[in-house]
Design an enzyme around this catalytic site. Structure first.
Site, PDB file in Angstrom:
ATOM      1  CE  LYS A 128      -3.663  -1.987   2.948  1.00 57.73           C
ATOM      2  NZ  LYS A 128      -4.823  -1.841   2.067  1.00 57.73           N
TER       3      LYS A 128
ATOM      4  NE  ARG B 296     -10.809 -10.143  -1.539  1.00 58.34           N
ATOM      5  CZ  ARG B 296     -11.187  -9.241  -2.427  1.00 58.34           C
ATOM      6  NH1 ARG B 296     -11.490  -9.612  -3.656  1.00 58.34           N
ATOM      7  NH2 ARG B 296     -11.251  -7.961  -2.105  1.00 58.34           N
TER       8      ARG B 296
END
Length: 464
Positions: free
Chosen positions: A235, A309
């Site tokens: 990020k 996820r």
């Protein structure tokens, strides 16, 4: 956190008034108090406060301006604890739900004081008539515990600390708690192990169970990423600033579990928390890797920053093995959900239309709202992989929250109903009942749903 007080002589009355009702209220006030309100320029606008003296100069009445009708904030009175002087207060005239008003008061008193002293408000509230003070205090304590977890930075909250919090909760309520780590994690939960293997703080799967084995089975799954660098798909620095909150799903699951167990709801509760740090070293999983999962599906990694996820998939596969009546998963999963709905409105995904409607209605009733988003089946093709059963991300910029939910659906197929909640887990600024910082969005909603479905009248109890 303070508790609600029993009926107390001498408690200062609080009168909530709107613009339409103010003339009638002013006419009812003692002449001195009415004159003081007029002289001080009080207007019955939302959030306005007037402290009215009695004949001896002491505080006699508090006026608080509210907004009438559906636009009014059920937590509006949460402004009062910080605005009022030390003392004991009671509601004399209160629009809306008195239980929500009392809860707003308690939630507004929360302070995260681990690293510096942050004194709580000294204004105390008498429980409104007909309100279960024990229930309100118990919910507020569970919310505070969840907020503490989210607010704690990653240097002091890793997978081991989340495990410690789960074990402490289990011990408090006589629940069982087991933890899978090391080689057993690699064998049984390969996606959890892969995501967490680059961190010196070992990943693990926490499994808490409580309640009678033959009771309705309810499983709560919480994403416990204690910090998310994004992995090798790192990020930008600005996107990492709040990544200590990437374990908010785990905090929500624990907070909801505390409410359920404290109320003694007749369910067989299971809480599953896969907890990892998504870090970077030579062992980090890579874009293009193909990973095995507990369910047997192979997953091609399209982006290492879509790690939440992955760990949820293995936990949902475990939950699915006993085909529970209800499965809820909680996760700070996608920026796409925030783009669509903003930070205050978690996205709800489920194939059960009746359950979706029930959750939406209860969310509004308890001021813990959600908004249903579509599990649009045709978008599942966006997760196709040429070399594995599926990819962990879609091949384009569209419907990111939907495709994430569709990914999870592949791992939860046997439950009576599966609900995926994509939440933000953070209050960007202070609002009544919601101080700036970590928030356990949807915990109260899920507890309220389970209480409505399963509580036996007269048998639900308050925690000590």
């Amino acid at each position: 956190m303070t508790t609600l007080l029993p009926a107390t002589e001498g408690a200062v009355p609080i009168r909530c008034v709107d613009a339409a009702g103010w003339p009638a209220v002013a006419a009812e006030l003692p002449p001195l108090a009415a004159a003081f309100a007029t002289a001080s320029g009080f207007e019955a606008k939302p959030g306005r406060i007037a402290l009215l003296p009695g004949p001896d100069g002491t505080l006699a009445t508090v006026l608080f301006g509210v907004e009438a009708g559906e636009r009014g904030d059920p937590f509006a009175v949460g402004r009062l604890p910080d605005a009022l002087p030390e003392g004991t207060y009671r509601f004399e005239a209160l629009p809306g739900d008195p239980a929500l008003a009392a809860l707003a008061w308690q939630l507004s008193g929360y302070r995260f004081g681990r690293y510096r002293d942050r004194p709580a408000p000294k204004a105390r509230l008498v429980a409104p008539d007909g309100v279960d003070a024990g229930e309100i205090d118990r919910i507020a304590r569970a919310v505070a515990a969840g907020r503490d977890l989210v607010n704690t930075p990653a240097n002091d909250l890793g997978p081991a600390e989340i495990e410690a919090a789960a074990r402490a909760l289990a011990e408090r309520f006589g629940a069982a708690c087991t933890v899978v780590s090391g080689e057993a994690l690699e064998r049984g939960f390969p996606l959890v192990a892969a995501v967490g293997r680059a961190s010196p703080r070992a990943p693990r799967l926490i499994d808490l169970t409580w309640g009678e084995a033959d009771a309705p089975k309810v499983t709560l799954v919480g994403k416990g990423v204690v910090f998310d660098t994004g992995g090798l798909d790192i990020k930008p620095s600005a996107a990492m600033l709040l990544m200590k909150k990437d374990m908010a799903g785990a905090a929500v699951a624990l907070a909801a579990a505390e409410m359920v167990m404290g109320a003694g709801l007749p369910v067989r509760l299971r809480v599953l928390i896969p907890t990892v740090e998504n870090a970077i070293n030579g062992e980090a999983f890579r874009p293009g890797d193909v990973l095995a999962s507990r369910k047997g599906l192979t997953v091609e990694i399209g982006n290492t920053d879509a790690e939440g996820r992955l760990i949820l998939a293995d936990a949902l596969a475990l939950a699915d093995e006993e085909a529970p009546d209800l499965v809820f998963d909680f996760a700070t999963l996608t920026g796409a959900a925030r783009v669509a709905l903003g930070p205050d409105l978690p996205a709800l995904f489920t194939e059960d239309d009746a359950l979706a409607g029930e959750l939406a209605a209860i969310g509004l009733a308890v001021n813990d709202p959600v908004w249903r988003m579509p599990l649009w089946g045709p978008y599942a093709s966006l997760l196709d992989s040429k070399i594995a059963d599926l990819n962990n991300v879609s091949g384009g910029p569209f419907a990111g929250a939907v495709t994430a939910a569709l990914f999870l659906r592949r791992f939860a197929t046997k439950a009576g109903a599966h609900v995926h909640l994509d939440l933000y887990g953070w209050n960007a600024g202070t609002k009544p009942g919601r101080p700036e910082g970590g928030e356990v969005q949807t915990a109260r909603l899920v507890y309220a749903l389970l209480k409505a479905r399963y509580a036996v009248p007269g048998e639900a109890r308050s925690a000590s």
